[in-house]
Scaffold this active site. Structure first.
Site, short mmCIF file in Angstrom:
data_model
loop_
_atom_site.label_atom_id
_atom_site.label_comp_id
_atom_site.label_asym_id
_atom_site.label_seq_id
_atom_site.Cartn_x
_atom_site.Cartn_y
_atom_site.Cartn_z
CD GLU A 111 -2.72 -1.44 2.38
OE1 GLU A 111 -2.06 -1.75 3.40
OE2 GLU A 111 -3.95 -1.33 2.39
CD GLU A 131 -3.39 -6.22 4.09
OE1 GLU A 131 -3.48 -7.01 3.12
OE2 GLU A 131 -2.87 -5.10 4.00
N1 CO8 Z 1 4.99 -6.87 11.40
C1 CO8 Z 1 5.85 -7.09 12.44
N2 CO8 Z 1 6.95 -7.87 12.33
C2 CO8 Z 1 7.19 -8.45 11.14
C3 CO8 Z 1 6.34 -8.26 10.02
C4 CO8 Z 1 5.19 -7.42 10.19
N3 CO8 Z 1 4.35 -7.15 9.18
N4 CO8 Z 1 6.83 -8.99 8.98
C5 CO8 Z 1 7.95 -9.59 9.42
N5 CO8 Z 1 8.17 -9.27 10.72
C6 CO8 Z 1 9.27 -9.71 11.59
C7 CO8 Z 1 9.09 -11.17 12.01
O1 CO8 Z 1 8.22 -11.26 13.10
C8 CO8 Z 1 10.52 -11.55 12.34
O2 CO8 Z 1 10.84 -11.03 13.63
P1 CO8 Z 1 11.53 -11.99 14.73
O3 CO8 Z 1 12.87 -12.32 14.13
O4 CO8 Z 1 11.62 -11.10 15.93
O5 CO8 Z 1 10.66 -13.17 14.87
C9 CO8 Z 1 11.36 -10.76 11.34
O6 CO8 Z 1 10.48 -9.71 10.87
C10 CO8 Z 1 11.76 -11.59 10.13
O7 CO8 Z 1 10.60 -12.18 9.58
P2 CO8 Z 1 10.48 -13.75 9.25
O8 CO8 Z 1 11.36 -14.54 10.18
O9 CO8 Z 1 9.04 -14.08 9.21
O10 CO8 Z 1 11.14 -13.75 7.80
P3 CO8 Z 1 10.87 -14.83 6.63
O11 CO8 Z 1 11.90 -14.55 5.59
O12 CO8 Z 1 10.78 -16.20 7.17
O13 CO8 Z 1 9.40 -14.46 6.05
C11 CO8 Z 1 7.68 -12.94 5.30
C12 CO8 Z 1 9.18 -13.22 5.39
C13 CO8 Z 1 7.01 -13.95 4.38
C14 CO8 Z 1 7.52 -11.53 4.72
C15 CO8 Z 1 7.03 -13.03 6.70
O14 CO8 Z 1 7.80 -12.24 7.60
C16 CO8 Z 1 5.62 -12.53 6.77
O15 CO8 Z 1 4.71 -13.23 6.35
N6 CO8 Z 1 5.40 -11.31 7.33
C17 CO8 Z 1 4.08 -10.76 7.51
C18 CO8 Z 1 3.49 -10.29 6.20
C19 CO8 Z 1 2.10 -9.74 6.43
O16 CO8 Z 1 1.18 -10.43 6.82
N7 CO8 Z 1 1.94 -8.42 6.17
C20 CO8 Z 1 0.69 -7.76 6.32
C21 CO8 Z 1 0.66 -7.10 7.66
S1 CO8 Z 1 -0.93 -6.42 8.05
C22 CO8 Z 1 -1.00 -4.98 7.20
O17 CO8 Z 1 -0.08 -4.53 6.60
C23 CO8 Z 1 -2.33 -4.36 7.25
C24 CO8 Z 1 -2.38 -2.89 7.04
C25 CO8 Z 1 -3.75 -2.39 7.31
C26 CO8 Z 1 -4.20 -2.77 8.69
C27 CO8 Z 1 -5.51 -2.14 8.98
C28 CO8 Z 1 -5.84 -2.27 10.48
C29 CO8 Z 1 -6.96 -1.34 10.89
#
Ligand code: CO8
Length: 257
Positions: A111, A131
């Site tokens: 976004e 999401e």
């Molecule tokens: N938020 C917080 N921390 C995150 C996020 C995130 N979106 N993405 C990754 N991290 C953190 C992980 O928790 C991890 O931290 P830690 O080492 O402390 O555990 C670190 O980053 C590295 O991540 P991974 O170990 O997961 O790395 P991988 O290479 O295995 O995976 C991915 C990479 C596939 C990108 C995976 O991290 C993932 O799926 N992340 C989340 C993606 C996601 O779901 N994004 C959408 C978030 S929601 C959003 O954006 C909504 C906006 C509107 C909300 C409206 C509300 C009103």
């Protein structure tokens, strides 16, 4: 101001902002938003800057809004705090912003890239609105801007399945303007931004404003708006200079007047 979550540099007439929360794949929390707004407002107010590049790391442009920051919020917290509304201020930046996207651009990351004026993708870029996998939906414009970029069918596919789109699919679908090898991404984006910044600043801003109006207005009103601001450009010294330079077969020297 000193920044903790972003890096801010100036390259000639281009402002370069790099998201820098590698431990969280550049997840967008309120601190990132606050710093990003200060940096973009400063570039917007700086007459020596003509364009901005926003990038992340090779692994992630941004992996979304910060899930851990949002996790415990209640409906009342979200509603009274108008959660995520601050991102509208970023989208109101007047100078062109190029998103240089490598790696993950997911959820709020996708976004944020779409709030920019165009996206140059590294060949490893992956876009998605996952999401739904978290029990929510896009909240920073994904359902609206993605639909305008790629059309209803693909936007529904992305939002409802949460799947990712690679750089090639994103280019085919009109989400990104071009793909470059990831190692050359930032330099290519800086080159494009430098090209933009070499033009007359009022003309740069009016071009951006006019294209953005295409998303807000009927065709008739949009054409009228375009023609009116087109007329106003004839009040600029830079229009005289640009056309004189063409006629005299020399490079124009724009003075932003
Ligand atoms: N938020 C917080 N921390 C995150 C996020 C995130 N979106 N993405 C990754 N991290 C953190 C992980 O928790 C991890 O931290 P830690 O080492 O402390 O555990 C670190 O980053 C590295 O991540 P991974 O170990 O997961 O790395 P991988 O290479 O295995 O995976 C991915 C990479 C596939 C990108 C995976 O991290 C993932 O799926 N992340 C989340 C993606 C996601 O779901 N994004 C959408 C978030 S929601 C959003 O954006 C909504 C906006 C509107 C909300 C409206 C509300 C009103």
């Amino acid at each position: 101001m000193s920044y903790e979550n972003i890096l801010v540099e100036t390259r000639g007439k281009v402002g370069l902002i790099t998201l820098n929360r590698p431990q969280a794949l550049n997840a967008l929390n309120s601190a990132v938003l606050g710093e990003l707004l200060v940096a973009t407002k400063a570039f917007d107010a700086d007459d020596s800057i003509g364009a901005i590049v926003l990038t992340g790391s090779e692994k992630a442009f941004a992996a979304g809004a910060d899930i851990k920051e949002m996790q415990s919020k209640t409906y009342v917290d979200a509603y009274l705090g108008d959660l995520l509304s601050g991102w509208d201020d970023f989208a109101r930046t007047r100078k062109p912003i190029i998103a240089a996207v490598a790696g993950y651009a997911l959820g709020g990351g996708c976004e944020l890239a779409m709030m920019c004026d165009f996206i140059i993708a590294g060949d490893n870029a992956k876009f998605g609105q996952p999401e739904i996998t978290l029990g929510i939906m896009p909240g920073m414009g994904g359902s609206q801007r993605l639909t305008r970029f790629v059309g209803k069918s693909k936007a529904m596919d992305m939002c409802l399945t949460g799947r990712m789109m690679d750089a090639q699919e994103a280019e085919r679908s009109g989400l990104v303007s071009r793909i470059v090898p990831v190692g050359e991404l930032v330099e290519e984006a800086l080159k494009a931004a430098a090209k933009i910044a070499s033009f007359s600043l009022p003309a740069i801003l009016m071009n951006k404003e006019a294209v953005n109006r295409a998303y807000e207005m009927s065709l008739t009103e949009g054409l009228r708006f375009e023609r009116r601001i087109f007329h106003s450009l004839f009040a600029l010294e830079d229009q005289k200079e640009g056309m004189a330079a063409f006629a005299e077969k020399r490079k124009p020297e724009f003075r932003n007047k």
